[in-house]
Write a protein that holds these residues in place. Structure first.
Motif, short mmCIF file in Angstrom:
data_model
loop_
_atom_site.label_atom_id
_atom_site.label_comp_id
_atom_site.label_asym_id
_atom_site.label_seq_id
_atom_site.Cartn_x
_atom_site.Cartn_y
_atom_site.Cartn_z
N HIS A 122 59.56 7.74 -43.49
CA HIS A 122 60.47 7.43 -44.61
C HIS A 122 61.90 7.31 -44.09
O HIS A 122 62.64 8.30 -44.03
CB HIS A 122 60.38 8.54 -45.66
CG HIS A 122 59.18 8.46 -46.53
ND1 HIS A 122 59.15 7.77 -47.72
CD2 HIS A 122 57.93 8.96 -46.37
CE1 HIS A 122 57.95 7.86 -48.27
NE2 HIS A 122 57.18 8.58 -47.47
N MET A 123 62.29 6.10 -43.71
CA MET A 123 63.61 5.95 -43.07
C MET A 123 64.78 6.20 -44.01
O MET A 123 65.89 6.48 -43.56
CB MET A 123 63.72 4.57 -42.38
CG MET A 123 63.77 3.40 -43.31
SD MET A 123 63.95 1.84 -42.40
CE MET A 123 65.62 1.97 -41.78
N GLU A 130 75.37 6.12 -44.37
CA GLU A 130 74.69 7.24 -43.69
C GLU A 130 73.67 6.69 -42.70
O GLU A 130 73.26 5.52 -42.78
CB GLU A 130 74.02 8.14 -44.72
CG GLU A 130 75.04 8.76 -45.68
CD GLU A 130 74.44 9.74 -46.66
OE1 GLU A 130 75.11 10.74 -46.97
OE2 GLU A 130 73.31 9.50 -47.16
N ILE A 131 73.25 7.55 -41.78
CA ILE A 131 72.34 7.10 -40.72
C ILE A 131 70.89 7.29 -41.16
O ILE A 131 70.49 8.41 -41.50
CB ILE A 131 72.63 7.87 -39.41
CG1 ILE A 131 74.06 7.54 -38.96
CG2 ILE A 131 71.62 7.48 -38.33
CD1 ILE A 131 74.49 8.23 -37.70
N PRO A 132 70.11 6.20 -41.16
CA PRO A 132 68.70 6.32 -41.55
C PRO A 132 67.94 7.27 -40.64
O PRO A 132 68.34 7.51 -39.51
CB PRO A 132 68.19 4.89 -41.43
CG PRO A 132 69.39 4.03 -41.58
CD PRO A 132 70.50 4.81 -40.93
N TYR A 133 66.83 7.79 -41.14
CA TYR A 133 66.00 8.73 -40.38
C TYR A 133 65.10 7.99 -39.39
O TYR A 133 64.72 6.84 -39.62
CB TYR A 133 65.12 9.55 -41.35
CG TYR A 133 65.93 10.50 -42.20
CD1 TYR A 133 66.83 11.39 -41.62
CD2 TYR A 133 65.80 10.53 -43.59
CE1 TYR A 133 67.58 12.27 -42.39
CE2 TYR A 133 66.53 11.41 -44.37
CZ TYR A 133 67.43 12.28 -43.76
OH TYR A 133 68.17 13.14 -44.52
N LEU A 176 51.71 1.89 -37.88
CA LEU A 176 52.82 2.73 -38.37
C LEU A 176 53.46 2.03 -39.56
O LEU A 176 53.83 0.85 -39.47
CB LEU A 176 53.88 2.92 -37.27
CG LEU A 176 55.20 3.56 -37.73
CD1 LEU A 176 55.00 5.01 -38.19
CD2 LEU A 176 56.26 3.51 -36.61
N ILE A 177 53.58 2.76 -40.66
CA ILE A 177 54.33 2.23 -41.81
C ILE A 177 55.73 2.85 -41.77
O ILE A 177 55.89 4.08 -41.79
CB ILE A 177 53.65 2.59 -43.14
CG1 ILE A 177 52.28 1.91 -43.25
CG2 ILE A 177 54.54 2.17 -44.33
CD1 ILE A 177 51.50 2.31 -44.50
N ILE A 178 56.73 1.98 -41.68
CA ILE A 178 58.12 2.42 -41.84
C ILE A 178 58.50 2.00 -43.25
O ILE A 178 58.57 0.81 -43.55
CB ILE A 178 59.06 1.72 -40.83
CG1 ILE A 178 58.62 1.99 -39.40
CG2 ILE A 178 60.50 2.14 -41.05
CD1 ILE A 178 59.32 1.10 -38.36
N THR A 179 58.69 2.98 -44.12
CA THR A 179 59.03 2.58 -45.49
C THR A 179 60.49 2.90 -45.80
O THR A 179 61.03 3.93 -45.38
CB THR A 179 58.09 3.23 -46.53
OG1 THR A 179 58.39 2.65 -47.82
CG2 THR A 179 58.23 4.75 -46.62
N GLN A 180 61.10 1.95 -46.54
CA GLN A 180 62.46 2.19 -47.04
C GLN A 180 62.37 2.92 -48.38
O GLN A 180 63.39 3.33 -48.93
CB GLN A 180 63.18 0.85 -47.23
CG GLN A 180 63.35 0.05 -45.94
CD GLN A 180 63.86 -1.36 -46.25
OE1 GLN A 180 65.06 -1.58 -46.35
NE2 GLN A 180 62.96 -2.31 -46.38
N ASN A 181 61.15 3.03 -48.91
CA ASN A 181 60.97 3.61 -50.24
C ASN A 181 61.01 5.13 -50.20
O ASN A 181 60.55 5.75 -49.24
CB ASN A 181 59.65 3.15 -50.85
CG ASN A 181 59.59 1.63 -50.98
OD1 ASN A 181 60.63 0.98 -50.96
ND2 ASN A 181 58.39 1.09 -51.12
#
Ligand code: BJW
Length: 232
Positions: A106-107, A152-155, A86-91
């Protein structure tokens, strides 16, 4: 080669060699733009035109960019690894997907998304977004980029928490470790007993939480790490 789940956190550094700017490097986005003006809901409320101009320019830049060997290596890992990747990207760019990665979260949102802050309706962003454009659902002139600003709350928090809890390997790539909650993931996984890896240009703020570290451009250190893992 182990078969446990791999969770990969990526940040701006992985897209730097595709020509997209990082935030906190000397010549980064925050050297040219005030964070509180372009990356907070308060900044958007003060001057939506400025914020739209910032994201319209980045949307055009990202559309013209191409994935680099680091993005390609992660897609190769997902295709060749027997466990889950799993890739969790901040981008907010789409370079992981364009390189062929499928399991990407895409968090911090995406440049491809538009969000109505009156009714929370979401739709595909046009290349040039304006605050005056009416929402397709409620017609309010309340269009904003579907990205996550400070405060704000990340996804994807639930999916992320579950993935971190079961990760056997956690890899952090191209992120300075200065923005939460992402900055806390390595320490969390380390405490849970996962093998933690940092691949970055330089040690990040949380470097002590990593069992394994390699420093250099992502286009070199990421493919080398993936090759070792896949036994190529
Ligand atoms: C290379 C390279 C090459 C270069 N190869 N490497 C706890 C403690 C303290 C504060 C907080 C806390 N919890 C929350 C906060 C507040 C706040 C926060 O973190 N503030 C900090 C300033 C301290 N966080 C929030 O407000 C977040 N929300 C939140 O926490 O809600 C509460 C909650 C969470 C979870 C569940 C329930 C409730 C939201 C944060 C939103 C961040 N938004 C931005 C903008 C997104 C849209 C956009 O892109 O414009 O996200 S800010 C910006 O920073 C962007 C990035 O994704 C993020 C991280 O940056 P990144 O990717 O690390 O980039 P850089 O530039 O910092 O680093 C690049 C790295 O690459 C460097 O290390 C280079 O060396 C390296 N590099 N070239 C390899 N070629």
């Amino acid at each position: 080669m182990g078969q446990g789940n791999i969770v990969i956190l990526t940040g701006a550094g992985i897209s730097a060699e595709s020509g997209l700017g990082t935030f906190r490097d000397e010549d980064g986005l925050w050297a040219r733009h005030a964070i509180e003006d372009v990356a907070t809901p308060e900044g958007f409320a003060r001057d939506p035109g400025l914020v739209h101009a910032f994201y319209n320019a980045r949307r055009a830049q990202a559309a013209a960019a191409t994935p680099n060997p680091a993005h390609a290596a992660l897609a190769r890992l997902e295709a060749g690894y027997p466990g889950e990747v799993l890739i969790i990207t901040q981008n907010i760019d789409d370079l992981h997907k364009r390189a062929g990665s499928r399991n990407v979260l895409h968090m911090h949102g995406t440049l491809a998304g538009a969000l109505c802050h009156a009714c929370d309706h979401r739709w595909t962003a046009p290349p040039e977004m304006t605050a005056e454009a009416p929402c397709p659902a409620c017609s309010a002139a309340a269009t904003r980029p579907d990205v996550v600003w400070f405060g704000e709350i990340p996804y994807g928090a639930e999916v992320i928490d579950a993935a971190l809890a079961t990760a056997s390997t956690f890899v952090s790539i191209g992120t300075s470790g200065q923005v939460y909650p992402a900055a806390a993931y390595a320490q969390h996984c380390h405490r849970l007993g996962a093998h933690t890896v940092e691949l970055n240009l330089e040690p990040s703020r949380g470097a002590r939480d990593f069992n394994e570290r390699a420093y250099g451009p992502a286009s070199e250190v990421v493919p080398a790490w993936v090759d070792r893992l896949l036994g190529a």
